[in-house]
Scaffold this active site. Sequence first.
Site, PDB file in Angstrom:
ATOM      1  N   ASN A   7      -8.013   0.067  -8.926  1.00 20.39           N
ATOM      2  CA  ASN A   7      -6.945  -0.319  -8.008  1.00 20.39           C
ATOM      3  C   ASN A   7      -6.971   0.684  -6.846  1.00 20.39           C
ATOM      4  O   ASN A   7      -6.361   1.736  -6.910  1.00 20.39           O
ATOM      5  CB  ASN A   7      -5.614  -0.282  -8.769  1.00 20.39           C
ATOM      6  CG  ASN A   7      -4.435  -0.676  -7.911  1.00 20.39           C
ATOM      7  OD1 ASN A   7      -4.559  -0.902  -6.713  1.00 20.39           O
ATOM      8  ND2 ASN A   7      -3.269  -0.755  -8.535  1.00 20.39           N
ATOM      9  N   ARG A  90      -8.545  -4.853  -8.105  1.00 16.36           N
ATOM     10  CA  ARG A  90      -7.418  -5.406  -7.362  1.00 16.36           C
ATOM     11  C   ARG A  90      -7.866  -5.548  -5.913  1.00 16.36           C
ATOM     12  O   ARG A  90      -8.327  -4.591  -5.309  1.00 16.36           O
ATOM     13  CB  ARG A  90      -6.230  -4.456  -7.457  1.00 16.36           C
ATOM     14  CG  ARG A  90      -5.088  -4.895  -6.587  1.00 16.36           C
ATOM     15  CD  ARG A  90      -4.006  -3.853  -6.544  1.00 16.36           C
ATOM     16  NE  ARG A  90      -3.068  -4.187  -5.498  1.00 16.36           N
ATOM     17  CZ  ARG A  90      -2.178  -3.344  -4.992  1.00 16.36           C
ATOM     18  NH1 ARG A  90      -2.110  -2.119  -5.434  1.00 16.36           N
ATOM     19  NH2 ARG A  90      -1.370  -3.732  -4.053  1.00 16.36           N
ATOM     20  N   HIS A 179       1.157  -7.412  -3.291  1.00 17.76           N
ATOM     21  CA  HIS A 179       1.572  -6.772  -4.543  1.00 17.76           C
ATOM     22  C   HIS A 179       1.862  -7.827  -5.605  1.00 17.76           C
ATOM     23  O   HIS A 179       2.682  -7.610  -6.497  1.00 17.76           O
ATOM     24  CB  HIS A 179       2.854  -5.916  -4.340  1.00 17.76           C
ATOM     25  CG  HIS A 179       2.666  -4.712  -3.470  1.00 17.76           C
ATOM     26  ND1 HIS A 179       3.606  -4.322  -2.547  1.00 17.76           N
ATOM     27  CD2 HIS A 179       1.665  -3.806  -3.409  1.00 17.76           C
ATOM     28  CE1 HIS A 179       3.190  -3.226  -1.925  1.00 17.76           C
ATOM     29  NE2 HIS A 179       2.018  -2.890  -2.433  1.00 17.76           N
ATOM     30  N   ARG A 240       3.504   2.291   7.450  1.00 21.03           N
ATOM     31  CA  ARG A 240       3.701   1.021   8.167  1.00 21.03           C
ATOM     32  C   ARG A 240       5.136   0.870   8.643  1.00 21.03           C
ATOM     33  O   ARG A 240       6.073   1.245   7.937  1.00 21.03           O
ATOM     34  CB  ARG A 240       3.359  -0.173   7.264  1.00 21.03           C
ATOM     35  CG  ARG A 240       1.933  -0.208   6.798  1.00 21.03           C
ATOM     36  CD  ARG A 240       1.643  -1.539   6.115  1.00 21.03           C
ATOM     37  NE  ARG A 240       0.416  -1.452   5.361  1.00 21.03           N
ATOM     38  CZ  ARG A 240       0.358  -1.515   4.032  1.00 21.03           C
ATOM     39  NH1 ARG A 240       1.453  -1.691   3.312  1.00 21.03           N
ATOM     40  NH2 ARG A 240      -0.808  -1.421   3.422  1.00 21.03           N
ATOM     41  N   GLU A 384      -0.303  -3.286 -13.320  1.00 22.39           N
ATOM     42  CA  GLU A 384      -1.253  -4.189 -12.679  1.00 22.39           C
ATOM     43  C   GLU A 384      -2.591  -4.122 -13.402  1.00 22.39           C
ATOM     44  O   GLU A 384      -3.317  -5.103 -13.468  1.00 22.39           O
ATOM     45  CB  GLU A 384      -1.445  -3.768 -11.217  1.00 22.39           C
ATOM     46  CG  GLU A 384      -0.224  -4.038 -10.356  1.00 22.39           C
ATOM     47  CD  GLU A 384      -0.250  -3.267  -9.050  1.00 22.39           C
ATOM     48  OE1 GLU A 384      -0.193  -2.032  -9.095  1.00 22.39           O
ATOM     49  OE2 GLU A 384      -0.317  -3.902  -7.990  1.00 22.39           O
TER      50      GLU A 384
END
Length: 396
Positions: A7, A90, A179, A240, A384
């Site tokens: 990931n 991922r 996500h 961001r 995840e």
Amino acid sequence: MNILVMNCGSSSLKYQLIDSESENVLAKGLCERIGIDGRLTHKPANKEKYVVETTLKDHNDAVKLVMDTLMDQEHGVISDINEISAVGHRVLHGGKFFSDSIIINEEVKDVIKACFELGPLHNPANLIGIEACEKIMPNTPQVAVFDTAFHQTMPAKAYMYGIPYEYYDKYNIRKYGFHGTSHSFVSKRAIEIARLDKDNSKVIVCHLGNGASISAVENGKSIDTSMGLTPLEGLIMGTRSGDIDPTVIQYIAHKENKTLEEVLNILNKKSGVLGLSEYSSDFRDILKRAGEGEEKATLALDAFVYRIVKYIGSYIAAMNGVDAIAFTAGLGENNAKVRNMICSSLAYVGVELDQAANEEAAGVEKIISSANSKVKVMAIPTNEELAIARETVALI
Ligand code: ADP
């Protein structure tokens, strides 16, 4: 068989080596602060944690360090690279091309590359991770699991932008959301932990890491989420900006004599809490400075929290209520202070934290709301990696 899950985040690489039969984690770890300085924390099952502080200038360095550590005589868990049956990656953006996971070949890599401008912080890191693994283990299947898939259930009224329809027809410009693997995993766990009836459930998932997003999950399905065509929309994040008036882009471009690409680069990489604090994108740094009363770090933290509170409010309205709110990812899983700041603005829907439980919840599943709270609030470490391992096994 052993599945290695990779990931690659913008500044981190999380990995787990998972035995797919038992679903036990044989080893897991995290390379963090990639491109800043670099640290590997490696935890093999039944062995001591192992920490390496070393320069990680990019994700290539990180992948090499992970492989060496997995096969290390003292700290490793395998002796040969062939003991890894497949790698599940991922991948951030599948664009319109992938709504499901897929075995990686040259064509798939081309599409991941074609989606670079949609996911400028992650898709390149994802591809570097894939290619670094291919180099080291050329005969091992690699699978891509896309972040965009879970949000495919959003209704058109949520994913359409209020712009001329022809741009959707011609270019598929719409909200995709990201996500997805995390929102899917955490919302499922939240429903289980809160003992909700899935088909009559309203859950808000706050994934708060370096990248951050919120989703509204009604009856187990994503009905809205804060990120958009790209991960730039929504919350104020590590680097961001999240939501801004698009005119700001034109304004900065004119005033600073910059191209659109340069301004978008600023919005992706130099904004968020980094831009506001003029100090760091790492929330631990921001929390420390804000704790010392430094003005800009305090502003960055307050603005970050305020945006989250507004999104949660809008999703409560969109679902006409909320049964559970789950916090996940680096900051959400670990930080009681930020969870407390957010939840203290949610008393209007009957949210009440159990302060002791909140303080204790760091990297573990825990209900952090009080017995009287009308909404169950919880910290749920996202997994995840397990979700990606399951997808990988299903495909190979
Ligand atoms: P990404 O995968 O997008 O890089 P992560 O989910 O790994 O993000 O989260 C990284 C962020 O989480 C960093 O900003 C880091 O400072 C923050 N974080 C991790 N642990 C803690 C903690 N205990 N308290 C506050 N912030 C934390």
